[in-house]
Design an enzyme around this catalytic site. Structure first.
Site, PDB file in Angstrom:
ATOM      1  N   GLU A  51      26.858  29.772  55.863  1.00 20.77           N
ATOM      2  CA  GLU A  51      25.503  29.223  55.817  1.00 20.77           C
ATOM      3  C   GLU A  51      25.234  28.610  57.179  1.00 20.77           C
ATOM      4  OE1 GLU A  51      23.439  25.324  54.015  1.00 20.77           O
ATOM      5  OE2 GLU A  51      24.594  26.477  52.552  1.00 20.77           O
TER       6      GLU A  51
ATOM      7  N   CYS B 265      20.449  20.768  55.130  1.00 25.91           N
ATOM      8  CA  CYS B 265      20.146  22.152  55.488  1.00 25.91           C
ATOM      9  C   CYS B 265      18.779  22.576  54.971  1.00 25.91           C
ATOM     10  CB  CYS B 265      21.227  23.085  54.952  1.00 25.91           C
ATOM     11  SG  CYS B 265      21.653  22.801  53.234  1.00 25.91           S
TER      12      CYS B 265
END
Length: 531
Positions: free
Chosen positions: A265, A302
């Site tokens: 990620e 995030c």
């Protein structure tokens, strides 16, 4: 507990290296006295030998016992008490309430995987029974299930010292699936990593797991991580961090003699699109809500929104004033490390320095010497945004760019220039949303999670959550790092043909009442306990 500062190689502690580093306190700009030892080449080799041996045993341990192991980890973590939270607060600067919630989330993740193991459906067992008298060719007995893949290397992340680190979203499903795990601890919070590793090792011993089922190695640089990814025993890699870091690991993994998957990620700007009628009807609330999401956690989630798209329409001035007021009233917050803080200001100032970008507001009351980030927002026209790819990139921290498009066509053109994202958000009522079908299709195309009338920050840990997205948000958009389906990253399908029942895995035996999808003779059924 005492911070050991040593590498955890299976059940043993090791400190052979003469290379050390210290834990940093970003809020006070000082180092703590403990030394942490960088793992040596021999320690890496020893770790992987243990993991290889452990895999042969751990993969055969019944799921119910692996579930006991996961629950034991939660108990050992909770037994550390406030010391774990206090250490995390010192090493990250994150507030106590946030850390308490993150620890609870981590405990919940481990508990959910323990429940999944006991329920059993995750192996996706299927049975296609034999038809020995079928013409013109007899049909064999074929059975299939998901099986573990081997030792998994996990890189702890800087922004989640619990949920994405030593016992987090990569470690929990990898252990649940039956794989040994080797963690490369993040140097930003080595003390938290040490305490968590102690909890996992204690749980492994308590529940009789094989030596080498879990190891943790330190390194302030890249040598240890590189060696772990390149080691032939490693079967997969889990990573959360920068695009540069994720792609470097992916390249290493693909250059191996036997390439392996890297589930990385790597970042996201999480665009929010506000349609005109919704903007007019919710100007005051929208400004406050989005400002809170941009600045949440010093912008170090995030999922903080880095781009907000609107069109010139009624209510725009009131929205901007509300948005500016929300940001201006945001207290400056300590970032995770001095390097992250420095990089935030560098990238923010680069964005503010782009042609025709106008600074709207910067929060006040910054305390010097505490690595604090000031929440900041700016605006740019849709045409300038489209023409400048630099403005499409993530600024990790509390910064967001307001993109003002002239009309619906320019709005569609602007969002069409975005790459893959973890999330995309649409602010609109039902009828207005239906009148922008092309915008909806484009936002859905680039996002892993598509949100309506909410902010992207806040990730619910549940089976329906998909925390992933098209490249470059992640390397592989088919997988999530959150929720029960994250276990699918660390398993592979295996078929068994014409095996006697006594030699089959328990999940595929005729005596096992649980079957997710059962193929009986020529009749296909797809009823699953997960649907």
């Amino acid at each position: 507990m005492v911070i050991q500062g040593k590498n955890y190689i299976g059940y043993a502690l090791s400190a052979e290296s003469d290379r050390t580093f210290q834990s940093y306190v970003p809020e006070k700009d000082v180092f703590l006295p403990e030394k942490f030892y960088t793992a040596t080449e021999e320690e890496v080799a020893q770790t992987m030998r243990l993991a290889e041996n452990a895999f042969e045993k751990y993969a055969r341990i019944p799921a119910s016992r692996r579930a006991d192991f996961l629950i034991a980890i939660t108990e050992e973590m909770l037994a550390i008490g406030d010391e774990l939270l206090e250490r995390a607060n010192r090493e990250t600067g994150l507030p106590a309430a946030r850390l308490q919630g993150e620890r609870a989330r981590t405990i919940n993740q481990l508990t959910q995987f323990a429940e999944l193991l006991r329920e059993g459906s995750w192996v996706e067992a299927s049975i296609d029974t034999a038809l020995p008298f079928r013409e013109p060719v007899p049909k064999p007995d074929i059975r299939k299930m998901l099986v573990p893949i081997g030792p998994v290397v996990v890189f702890g992340s800087s922004n989640f010292p619990f949920a994405y680190s030593v016992a987090g979203v990569d470690v929990a499903p990898a252990l649940a699936a039956g794989n040994p795990v080797i963690v490369k601890a993040h140097p930003a919070h080595p003390g938290v990593s040490d305490l968590t590793a102690q909890a996992i090792v204690a749980a492994a011993k308590r529940t009789g797991m094989p030596d080498g089922v879990f190891s943790m190695l330190y390194d302030e640089g890249f040598e240890v991580g590189t060696a772990l990814v390149k080691h032939p025993v490693t079967a997969a890699v889990g990573f959360t961090g920068s695009f540069k870091g994720g792609m470097a690991l992916h390249k290493l993994a693909q250059e191996r003699e036997n390439p392996i998957p890297v589930f990385a990620e790597m970042g996201s700007v999480n665009p929010i699109v506000i349609l005109p009628k919704y903007l007019k009807d919710h100007t005051e609330d929208l400004g406050k809500t989005i400002a809170g999401s941009v600045s949440l956690g010093a912008g170090q989630f995030c999922t903080n929104p880095g781009l907000v798209f609107i069109t010139r329409s009624e209510g725009i001035d009131d929205f901007k004033e509300s948005y500016k007021k929300g940001i201006a009233g945001t207290a400056s917050a300590t970032m995770l490390t001095a390097g992250i803080c420095k990089n935030f200001y560098r990238l923010r100032d680069e964005a503010l320095g782009q042609p025709n970008v106008v600074k709207l507001v910067v929060s006040e009351n910054k305390n010097e010497g505490r690595n604090e980030a000031q929440a900041s927002i700016a605006e740019v026209s849709g045409a300038d945004f489209i023409a400048n790819p630099k403005l499409h990139e993530e600024v990790f921290g509390p910064f967001s760019l307001l993109v003002i498009c002239e009309n619906a066509d320019e709005l569609l053109n602007a969002v069409s220039h975005l790459k893959g994202q973890l999330t995309a958000t649409l602010m609109a009522d039902e009828a207005e949303a239906a009148s922008y079908p092309a915008v909806l299709r484009q936002l859905a195309k680039i996002s892993g999670r598509f949100i309506m009338n909410g902010v992207p920050t806040g990730v619910e840990v549940c089976p329906s959550m998909h925390h992933g997205g098209p490249f470059p948000a992640t390397v592989d958009s088919k997988f999530t790092s959150v929720g029960r389906h994250s276990i699918l990253r660390f398993v592979r399908p295996q078929s068994f043909q014409n095996w006697p029942d006594s030699l089959l895995p328990e999940e595929l035996k005729n005596s096992n009442p649980l079957k997710i999808s059962r193929l009986v003779n020529n009749i296909l059924t797809n009823d699953t306990l997960d649907q």
